[in-house]
Structure formats: structure tokens, C-alpha cells
Design a protein around this motif. Structure first.
Motif, PDB file in Angstrom:
ATOM      1  N   PRO A  63      -5.325   6.895  -9.107  1.00 32.03           N
ATOM      2  CA  PRO A  63      -5.333   7.321 -10.506  1.00 32.03           C
ATOM      3  C   PRO A  63      -5.693   6.211 -11.474  1.00 32.03           C
ATOM      4  CG  PRO A  63      -3.376   8.132  -9.364  1.00 32.03           C
ATOM      5  CD  PRO A  63      -4.036   7.149  -8.455  1.00 32.03           C
ATOM      6  N   ASP A  64      -5.602   4.931 -11.040  1.00 32.42           N
ATOM      7  CA  ASP A  64      -5.954   3.809 -11.908  1.00 32.42           C
ATOM      8  C   ASP A  64      -7.457   3.544 -11.932  1.00 32.42           C
ATOM      9  OD1 ASP A  64      -3.316   3.506 -12.453  1.00 32.42           O
ATOM     10  OD2 ASP A  64      -3.032   1.664 -11.300  1.00 32.42           O
ATOM     11  N   GLY A  65      -8.217   4.231 -11.034  1.00 28.26           N
ATOM     12  CA  GLY A  65      -9.653   4.035 -10.956  1.00 28.26           C
ATOM     13  C   GLY A  65     -10.384   4.828 -12.031  1.00 28.26           C
ATOM     14  N   PRO A  66     -11.716   4.859 -11.992  1.00 19.44           N
ATOM     15  CA  PRO A  66     -12.562   4.203 -10.983  1.00 19.44           C
ATOM     16  C   PRO A  66     -12.700   2.700 -11.239  1.00 19.44           C
ATOM     17  CG  PRO A  66     -13.922   5.310 -12.608  1.00 19.44           C
ATOM     18  CD  PRO A  66     -12.503   5.641 -12.963  1.00 19.44           C
ATOM     19  N   PHE A  67     -13.109   2.004 -10.160  1.00 20.63           N
ATOM     20  CA  PHE A  67     -13.277   0.556 -10.248  1.00 20.63           C
ATOM     21  C   PHE A  67     -14.756   0.229 -10.061  1.00 20.63           C
ATOM     22  CE2 PHE A  67      -9.210   1.474  -8.113  1.00 20.63           C
ATOM     23  CZ  PHE A  67      -8.352   1.077  -9.123  1.00 20.63           C
ATOM     24  N   GLY A  68     -15.232  -0.714 -10.819  1.00 21.04           N
ATOM     25  CA  GLY A  68     -16.616  -1.127 -10.684  1.00 21.04           C
ATOM     26  C   GLY A  68     -16.828  -2.006  -9.468  1.00 21.04           C
ATOM     27  N   ALA A  69     -18.087  -2.216  -9.120  1.00 23.49           N
ATOM     28  CA  ALA A  69     -18.414  -3.046  -7.963  1.00 23.49           C
ATOM     29  C   ALA A  69     -17.962  -4.486  -8.157  1.00 23.49           C
ATOM     30  CB  ALA A  69     -19.921  -2.996  -7.709  1.00 23.49           C
ATOM     31  N   ASP A  70     -17.827  -4.898  -9.419  1.00 21.17           N
ATOM     32  CA  ASP A  70     -17.436  -6.280  -9.701  1.00 21.17           C
ATOM     33  C   ASP A  70     -15.943  -6.399 -10.027  1.00 21.17           C
ATOM     34  OD1 ASP A  70     -17.588  -4.855 -12.013  1.00 21.17           O
ATOM     35  OD2 ASP A  70     -18.534  -6.463 -13.193  1.00 21.17           O
ATOM     36  N   ALA A  71     -15.152  -5.390  -9.643  1.00 23.28           N
ATOM     37  CA  ALA A  71     -13.715  -5.421  -9.926  1.00 23.28           C
ATOM     38  C   ALA A  71     -13.071  -6.613  -9.233  1.00 23.28           C
ATOM     39  CB  ALA A  71     -13.055  -4.124  -9.466  1.00 23.28           C
ATOM     40  N   ALA A  72     -12.162  -7.258  -9.937  1.00 26.82           N
ATOM     41  CA  ALA A  72     -11.470  -8.425  -9.376  1.00 26.82           C
ATOM     42  C   ALA A  72     -10.600  -8.004  -8.199  1.00 26.82           C
ATOM     43  CB  ALA A  72     -10.631  -9.089 -10.453  1.00 26.82           C
ATOM     44  N   THR A  73     -10.468  -8.866  -7.223  1.00 24.43           N
ATOM     45  CA  THR A  73      -9.638  -8.593  -6.048  1.00 24.43           C
ATOM     46  C   THR A  73      -8.630  -9.702  -5.849  1.00 24.43           C
ATOM     47  OG1 THR A  73     -11.142  -9.720  -4.515  1.00 24.43           O
ATOM     48  CG2 THR A  73     -11.551  -7.369  -4.944  1.00 24.43           C
ATOM     49  N   GLU A  74      -7.615  -9.404  -5.066  1.00 30.02           N
ATOM     50  CA  GLU A  74      -6.621 -10.405  -4.711  1.00 30.02           C
ATOM     51  C   GLU A  74      -6.128 -10.135  -3.301  1.00 30.02           C
ATOM     52  OE1 GLU A  74      -3.609 -10.016  -7.664  1.00 30.02           O
ATOM     53  OE2 GLU A  74      -2.793  -8.152  -6.833  1.00 30.02           O
ATOM     54  N   THR A  75      -5.647 -11.176  -2.659  1.00 29.94           N
ATOM     55  CA  THR A  75      -5.118 -11.060  -1.307  1.00 29.94           C
ATOM     56  C   THR A  75      -3.605 -11.230  -1.354  1.00 29.94           C
ATOM     57  OG1 THR A  75      -7.147 -11.976  -0.361  1.00 29.94           O
ATOM     58  CG2 THR A  75      -5.180 -11.997   1.019  1.00 29.94           C
ATOM     59  N   ARG A  76      -2.906 -10.312  -0.714  1.00 31.81           N
ATOM     60  CA  ARG A  76      -1.444 -10.404  -0.707  1.00 31.81           C
ATOM     61  C   ARG A  76      -0.906  -9.946   0.645  1.00 31.81           C
ATOM     62  NH1 ARG A  76       0.543  -5.473  -0.538  1.00 31.81           N
ATOM     63  NH2 ARG A  76      -0.334  -3.726  -1.734  1.00 31.81           N
ATOM     64  N   ALA A  77       0.355 -10.254   0.863  1.00 31.30           N
ATOM     65  CA  ALA A  77       1.010  -9.856   2.110  1.00 31.30           C
ATOM     66  C   ALA A  77       1.227  -8.347   2.135  1.00 31.30           C
ATOM     67  CB  ALA A  77       2.344 -10.578   2.256  1.00 31.30           C
ATOM     68  N   VAL A  78       1.341  -7.800   3.322  1.00 26.70           N
ATOM     69  CA  VAL A  78       1.645  -6.378   3.491  1.00 26.70           C
ATOM     70  C   VAL A  78       3.065  -6.117   3.003  1.00 26.70           C
ATOM     71  CG1 VAL A  78       2.036  -4.559   5.204  1.00 26.70           C
ATOM     72  CG2 VAL A  78       0.046  -6.064   5.398  1.00 26.70           C
ATOM     73  N   ARG A  79       3.246  -5.042   2.251  1.00 24.25           N
ATOM     74  CA  ARG A  79       4.566  -4.724   1.726  1.00 24.25           C
ATOM     75  C   ARG A  79       5.409  -3.963   2.739  1.00 24.25           C
ATOM     76  NH1 ARG A  79       2.407  -2.277  -3.940  1.00 24.25           N
ATOM     77  NH2 ARG A  79       2.214  -4.213  -5.129  1.00 24.25           N
ATOM     78  N   LEU A  80       6.685  -4.268   2.729  1.00 28.36           N
ATOM     79  CA  LEU A  80       7.676  -3.451   3.429  1.00 28.36           C
ATOM     80  C   LEU A  80       8.513  -2.770   2.352  1.00 28.36           C
ATOM     81  CD1 LEU A  80       9.231  -2.672   6.101  1.00 28.36           C
ATOM     82  CD2 LEU A  80      10.770  -4.553   5.536  1.00 28.36           C
ATOM     83  N   VAL A  81       8.384  -1.459   2.246  1.00 27.01           N
ATOM     84  CA  VAL A  81       9.089  -0.695   1.225  1.00 27.01           C
ATOM     85  C   VAL A  81      10.227   0.068   1.902  1.00 27.01           C
ATOM     86  CG1 VAL A  81       8.899   1.139  -0.499  1.00 27.01           C
ATOM     87  CG2 VAL A  81       6.992  -0.458  -0.134  1.00 27.01           C
ATOM     88  N   GLU A  82      11.448  -0.170   1.435  1.00 28.96           N
ATOM     89  CA  GLU A  82      12.607   0.509   2.007  1.00 28.96           C
ATOM     90  C   GLU A  82      12.978   1.710   1.158  1.00 28.96           C
ATOM     91  OE1 GLU A  82      15.850  -1.667   3.663  1.00 28.96           O
ATOM     92  OE2 GLU A  82      14.785  -3.584   3.538  1.00 28.96           O
ATOM     93  N   LEU A  83      13.180   2.838   1.835  1.00 30.14           N
ATOM     94  CA  LEU A  83      13.549   4.076   1.156  1.00 30.14           C
ATOM     95  C   LEU A  83      15.031   4.332   1.389  1.00 30.14           C
ATOM     96  CD1 LEU A  83      11.505   7.355   1.078  1.00 30.14           C
ATOM     97  CD2 LEU A  83      13.971   7.413   1.379  1.00 30.14           C
ATOM     98  N   PRO A  84      15.851   4.305   0.346  1.00 35.95           N
ATOM     99  CA  PRO A  84      17.291   4.538   0.534  1.00 35.95           C
ATOM    100  C   PRO A  84      17.554   5.984   0.956  1.00 35.95           C
ATOM    101  CG  PRO A  84      16.799   3.599  -1.641  1.00 35.95           C
ATOM    102  CD  PRO A  84      15.509   4.014  -1.047  1.00 35.95           C
ATOM    103  N   VAL A  85      18.611   6.177   1.733  1.00 38.16           N
ATOM    104  CA  VAL A  85      18.971   7.521   2.196  1.00 38.16           C
ATOM    105  C   VAL A  85      19.243   8.443   1.011  1.00 38.16           C
ATOM    106  CG1 VAL A  85      20.743   8.853   3.402  1.00 38.16           C
ATOM    107  CG2 VAL A  85      19.820   6.786   4.443  1.00 38.16           C
ATOM    108  N   GLY A  86      19.782   7.896  -0.064  1.00 39.83           N
ATOM    109  CA  GLY A  86      20.120   8.717  -1.219  1.00 39.83           C
ATOM    110  C   GLY A  86      18.999   8.886  -2.224  1.00 39.83           C
ATOM    111  N   ALA A  87      17.763   8.527  -1.863  1.00 46.73           N
ATOM    112  CA  ALA A  87      16.645   8.625  -2.800  1.00 46.73           C
ATOM    113  C   ALA A  87      16.374  10.079  -3.181  1.00 46.73           C
ATOM    114  CB  ALA A  87      15.384   8.010  -2.188  1.00 46.73           C
ATOM    115  N   THR A  88      15.955  10.280  -4.422  1.00 41.66           N
ATOM    116  CA  THR A  88      15.586  11.615  -4.887  1.00 41.66           C
ATOM    117  C   THR A  88      14.092  11.847  -4.666  1.00 41.66           C
ATOM    118  OG1 THR A  88      15.091  10.848  -7.121  1.00 41.66           O
ATOM    119  CG2 THR A  88      17.371  11.511  -6.667  1.00 41.66           C
TER     120      THR A  88
END
Length: 653
Positions: free
Chosen positions: A79-104
Motif C-alpha cells: 500500500p506504500d507503493g508504487p516505487f520508482g526504479a530509483d527508489a532507495a534501498t536498505e539492507t537489514r536483518a530478517v525480523r522475528l515477529v512474536e504473536l501473543p496468544v491474547g492478540a486480537t
């Protein structure tokens, strides 16, 4: 912040059937569909999952994009797109996202950005956990305690690779490709078979029984606690090597050949294992390809298929919720036969040992955890007998009267996070009710100075939807195991009825407990738990014989329910007393039983008396007990839904 315990320091990273391998294969090929880890407490399930993200190769993302779009993707679903061919990029670590049991559901899917809606009048989407987990790992600890509709939602998103949100005036679709990892302790309850099948791979883990291994667990854990940074540094080379190997396998997986011969072997194996549907064949094929890539091969071999089958098929052979998952390895040998020699020796993966993050000495292995099937054998007459239960059946639905507010389930009426919308209330917790929010704000627009343009909203205008659905309950069985219940093989019928009700409780996500009474006292055979498997196992070996301490059984049930009320006040109980109503333990046994029943009635405990009396000469004592309890009275022959339907039809004729 201390260093995460190294993944390569966990024993099992070189286990051909173990948890570490399953996790690695599903990161090599995320299309496998995630991993479910089943194991006893203290086996470092959470620790190894949290350590996984640190050894995964970093990823490139479009800078500033909340949905982690891949710069190489020509049409990213963001939804944040579209991105142009010259869009800036960055390198980051893979995320670990924890979902709590009580999440809505709002927290998982995302929802209307309330601050923007209130301050600027804009309907803007605020991403949820699925968006954050894109191209990463989504981890759910105690996934068996997560509500079924949320598990369905996660698995659907993982399978489709995207999430669609249509709610609160927002219509958004975004990419959601992630590795789903769930961990659970089977003693706290199982996943429904339909959900279990949706996980690509499953593994069973258990603590080691070898004293030398247990010593190493403690030694490593103490070394880590004493110097986390130094301990992590000692495994840095192994971690880098593991990262490089995963990266190479990810690059190689698209080149691995799955021949028609190997594909036919997979189909033959799945057919021989009598799995349902085609998901098993697809997952086994994908896992075999990933296994070959992990071991540096460019073609799938029989050994790859065998390793894949051990991870992809055991949980798909279940036929009954009370059956333990498993796979007969001799069947694998019969179907697969001998494999051709491997072209190259496999690289030696790093290995090690790790204690649990909580410091309880657990660690990972690929061994199957022994199931807890020890029955309760309370003291009683020497002539006690143990009868096997009869066939189970679909029972009537017994509910707690009124409307509760407990955890969502499938038994009694309750106000829940999901279900049909019945109204609204002021507040900020829950799904926004736009119509009622606008209606609350409308009368004050002139006072707030509105002349034209957007609606002027205040925090006090906010209304959230009130929904009515169904809740899960605590179903506490209070079972008469005295000599009168053993007469005429009555216990077979009793156990069949209880097992049928247990199966119903399993499907409705209830918590269950088991109190038994015989001889001179009562015993809590099973403290309230989500594991109906253990309840069924305890019931299977329940002996019968001796006198009938009915009052003691009811008082023990009252004690358990009071303790559970303190622990979990939202969960409403349903007491199921299974008896013929006789009280033959000590003087004034009948009077004490009535007093105990009155105590439960005054406490407002919803009760059901399953009347086990049979024969031509009936005393009707269970019916009298039901009156004192204020309980519903049901003859055991009418517990079955089919029997009730037949009886109703007979009365209407």
C-alpha cells in the motif's frame, strides 16, 4: 542487551529428524508452510526459534516501506507503493515477529489508524503483525492456545502469501510471505486436526535422558549466563558458516531437479500412509527439494524423500483426536527401498548443546516425547475392576446458562472479540464501529465550530462494536467410580459417555478436569487442563469398586472450581456429575451429600447430572441430587444427540 543464545550451539542442529533441520528447511523454501514444534516444557523450543533469525541471511528492502518490499520485485504488493526504479534501498536483518496468544484480530491484520481518524478525519490503514512479518519469521508460542479463527487466518496468509483487510472503512491488500513457526506443549491441549494438517512440518522434542548430555546442557547454560557476549563469540564462526550454508541452499533450491521417478515415490509413500487430501504430497515434495538443496545436491534422492516424510507426514496420519501422531518407519523402508549412493558427503553442520532460556535445563532433540498416560488408581476395595470404554458418539450440546465474557470458543453464549455485531459501547479496545462513532459526534458539530468540511471528532465519540459469539468453558467431570458403578458392566457405558463429552469439549476448545470418588475419599485425577488426551488416558485406566463417598466428590469439585475461579475468573464452569446418586460412605452420607450439593448451588455453579442408574427397580437418587444442585438431569442413555432426537420424535408421534 545480552547476545541471543547461538543457534549453532543447540544440540539437534545435526539431527536428521530434528527441530533445527525443520526450521532450516522451511527458511530455505518458505513454500513448505511453516513448522509446528510439539514438546514438553523445558526443551528450549522458544530459545532455538528466537535464535533462528540471527543466522538467516540479511535482506534488501525498499527504504521507508512499512511492508518490507523487495527492491527486485517489479510489482510489489505494498500500500506504500508504487516505487520508482530509483527508489532507495536498505539492507537489514530478517525480523522475528512474536504473536501473543491474547492478540486480537485487529492486532494481527491491522486496522484503521485511530489517531489519524480522530485528529484528521482520514481513514488510513495501520499495518498489523502480518505486515511486519513479511519476508521474516512469525512466531507463535503456545499456538494451541491461540483461538482457532486466528490460527486459520495466519495459515491462510502463509499459504496465499498475502493478506486482505476489508474492515472499518479500510480496503487494503499487502504481501505477507513469512515462515510461520508455532510451539506448543501437548499437555496444555492439542490443535484441531484440520489446523494441524495446515502446518507444513511438525517435530516432537524431548529432553535428553543421557546423563552426559544433561551435564553438557547445564555446563553450556551456565557458561552463557556467566558471559553471554563471550559465549556468543565462541560460536561466531559456526554462526557465519551456518548463514553461508543457508544462503547457498536458498540460491540452489530453484535448480534442484525432482524427477518423475522420485515424484512417483512420494505419491506411493503418501498413499501407503493413508493421508487425507493432496497437501501431504505437495509438502513432502517441497521439503525433499529443500533437503537436497541444503545438502548441496542438484537432484532429489530417496534419502531426501525419507527425511521429508519424517517431518511432513506424522501429523497427517491422525484419525482421532485422542490418537498420538506418528509414522511407522518400517513402512518408509518398505515403500522407498534402498537409495542410490549419495554423490558427495554432506558438509558437517555446526552442533552443540543449549539449556532452555528460562534456565530449566531443557534442550532440543529430535526424539519423540513420551506421552503421559499414567492412570489414577485411588485407594479402594481390593476387588476393584477396570473396564474399557464403549464406542464414542456425538453427544448433546450442554451449555452454561446466560451470557459470559470468557475466551472465545464454541460452547456457551458470550460477548467476544468476534461473532455477530449486536451493538456498540464507548471505548478504544476492539473493532471500531464507524456508524455509531459518527452518530455520537454528530450532535456536537456546531458546538465544536464546524462549518463545513470534515467531521470534527473527539476521543469521547469513539465507539467500538459489541459482538456476541461463543465462549469456551471449564468442563469439570466428577465421576462416581464406586462398586455400584461397576455393577452390570455399567462403567463401560459411563466411560463411553465421558469420552464422547471429552471429544465434544476438545472440539469446542474447552478446558477439562477430572475428579473421581470411590472408597472413602475423592481425588483430583486431572487438574484442569486443555489436554483432553491426558483426560482420556486417565479415564481409560480408571478403576471402579468400593463404597460411594458422594459428598467428598462434590466437595472436591467445589474446591477445584473455587481455585480455578481465582486463577481464571472469566472462564465459566460446567460441572458434570456422573453417578447413580447413591451415597454409601459413612453415617449420614445422604445428608452430607445434599449439603455439598447445596453449597455448589448457592455458588451458582452450572451443573449437569448424568444419571447412570439402570434396571427395572430405580430409586431416582440422581434426580434428587440434580434438584439439590439446581442441575439439568440427563439419563445416561440420552447423553447421545441421536438418542435425544429419537426420544423427542417418539414423544411427538
Amino acid at each position: 542487551m545480552p547476545q541471543q543464545y547461538p543457534f549453532s550451539a543447540v544440540v539437534g542442529s545435526d539431527d536428521p529428524d530434528g527441530m533445527a533441520l525443520a526450521l532450516i528447511l522451511t527458511t530455505v523454501s518458505p513454500e513448505i508452510g511453516g513448522v509446528l514444534v510439539r514438546g514438553e516444557k523445558g526443551t528450549a523450543k522458544s530459545t532455538i526459534v528466537r535464535a533462528l533469525a540471527a543466522v538467516l541471511p540479511p535482506i534488501d528492502v525498499v527504504a521507508g516501506d512499512r511492508f518490507s518490499s523487495d527492491p527486485r520485485d517489479p510489482a510489489p504488493l505494498s500500500p506504500d507503493g508504487p516505487f520508482g526504479a530509483d527508489a532507495a534501498t536498505e539492507t537489514r536483518a530478517v525480523r522475528l515477529v512474536e504473536l501473543p496468544v491474547g492478540a486480537t484480530e485487529d492486532r494481527v491484520l491491522g486496522s484503521l489508524h485511530l489517531e489519524r481518524a480522530l485528529s484528521e478525519g482520514k481513514a488510513e490503514y495501520e499495518p498489523g503483525l502480518l505486515a511486519r512479518a513479511h519476508r521474516g519469521i512469525l512466531y507463535v508460542d503456545e499456538v494451541n492456545l491461540l483461538h482457532d479463527h486466528l490460527v486459520d487466518l495466519l495459515l491462510d496468509a502463509a499459504a496465499m502469501g498475502r493478506s486482505t483487510v476489508e474492515r472499518d472503512g479500510v480496503s487494503v491488500e499487502h504481501a505477507a510471505r513469512f515462515v510461520l513457526v508455532g510451539t506448543m506443549n501437548p499437555e496444555e491441549g492439542e490443535l484441531r486436526p484440520q489446523l494441524l494438517d495446515r502446518f507444513g512440518l511438525t517435530v516432537e522434542v524431548a529432553a535428553p535422558r543421557d546423563p552426559a548430555q544433561r551435564v553438557e546442557v547445564v555446563r553450556r547454560r551456565m557458561a552463557y549466563d556467566a558471559d553471554p557476549d563471550g559465549f556468543a563469540a565462541s560460536y561466531a564462526a559456526d554462526e557465519r558458516a551456518l548463514t553461508a550454508r543457508i544462503e547457498a541452499a536458498q540460491a540452489r533450491v530453484a535448480e534442484v531437479e525432482l524427477s518423475e521417478e522420485m515424484l512417483l515415490r512420494i505419491a506411493e509413500l503418501c498413499a501407503a500412509c493413508e493421508v487425507d487430501g493432496m497437501r501431504a504430497d505437495i509438502v513432502t515434495a517441497r521439503t525433499a527439494v529443500a533437503h537436497a538443496a541444503w545438502h548441496g545436491r542438484t537432484a532429489v534422492t530417496t534419502e531426501d524423500i525419507r527425511a521429508a516424510a519424517l517431518l511432513a507426514l506424522p501429523h497427517r496420519r491422525r484419525r482421532n483426536p485422542f490418537d498420538a501422531p506418528g509414522l511407522d518407519e518400517s513402512l518408509l523402508d518398505d515403500v522407498l527401498g534402498e537409495d542410490e549412493p549419495e554423490p558427495d558427503p554432506d558438509p558437517e553442520p555446526p552442533g552443540g548443546v543449549q539449556a532452555d532460556s528460562e534456565g530449566d535445563g531443557g534442550f532440543e532433540t529430535g526424539a519423540s516425547a513420551p506421552s503421559s498416560t499414567t492412570g489414577n488408581d485411588s485407594a479402594g476395595a481390593p476387588s476393584s475392576t477396570t473396564d474399557k470404554p464403549g464406542a464414542t458418539y456425538r453427544p448433546q450440546l450442554f451449555t452454561v446458562r446466560g451470557v459470559g465474557a470468557g475466551e472465545a470458543g464454541r460452547r456457551s453464549r458470550a460477548v467476544t472479540e468476534n461473532g455477530r455485531r449486536i451493538g456498540s459501547r464507548a471505548g478504544t479496545s476492539g473493532a471500531l464501529h464507524l456508524t455509531e462513532t459518527v452518530r455520537a459526534a454528530a450532535p456536537y458539530q456546531r458546538l465544536r465550530g464546524r462549518t463545513a468540511g470534515r467531521l470534527l471528532l473527539r476521543a469521547e465519540d469513539l465507539r467500538v462494536a459489541t459482538r456476541e459469539g461463543q465462549e469456551s468453558n471449564l468442563v469439570l467431570f466428577c465421576v462416581d467410580a464406586s462398586g455400584s458403578m461397576a455393577a452390570r458392566r455399567r462403567m463401560e457405558q459411563v466411560k463411553a459417555a465421558i469420552l464422547s463429552l471429552l471429544l465434544d469439549a476438545y472440539q469446542r476448545r474447552d478446558k477439562v478436569g477430572l475428579v473421581t470418588f470411590r472408597g472413602s475419599d475423592a481425588d483430583l485425577a486431572l487438574p484442569p487442563t486443555y489436554s483432553v488426551d491426558i483426560a482420556a488416558a486417565r479415564l481409560e485406566v480408571l478403576p471402579a469398586g468400593g463404597r460411594t463417598p458422594l459428598a467428598e466428590g462434590l466437595l472436591e469439585a467445589a474446591r477445584v472450581l473455587e481455585l480455578e475461579r481465582v486463577r481464571d475468573p472469566r472462564r465459566r464452569p460446567l460441572l458434570v456429575v456422573v453417578t447413580d446418586g447413591r451415597a454409601t460412605s459413612g453415617a449420614s452420607a445422604v445428608e452430607r451429600s445434599r449439603q455439598a450439593a447445596g453449597l455448589l448451588a448457592r455458588a451458582g455453579v452450572a451443573s449437569l447430572v448424568v444419571d447412570c442408574e439402570s434396571g427395572a427397580m430405580r430409586l431416582g437418587l440422581a434426580s434428587v441430587l440434580a434438584e439439590h444442585l439446581g442441575a439439568e438431569h440427563v439419563p445416561i442413555a440420552e447423553v447421545s444427540a441421536e438418542a435425544l432426537t429419537t426420544a423427542v420424535r417418539g414423544r411427538a408421534a
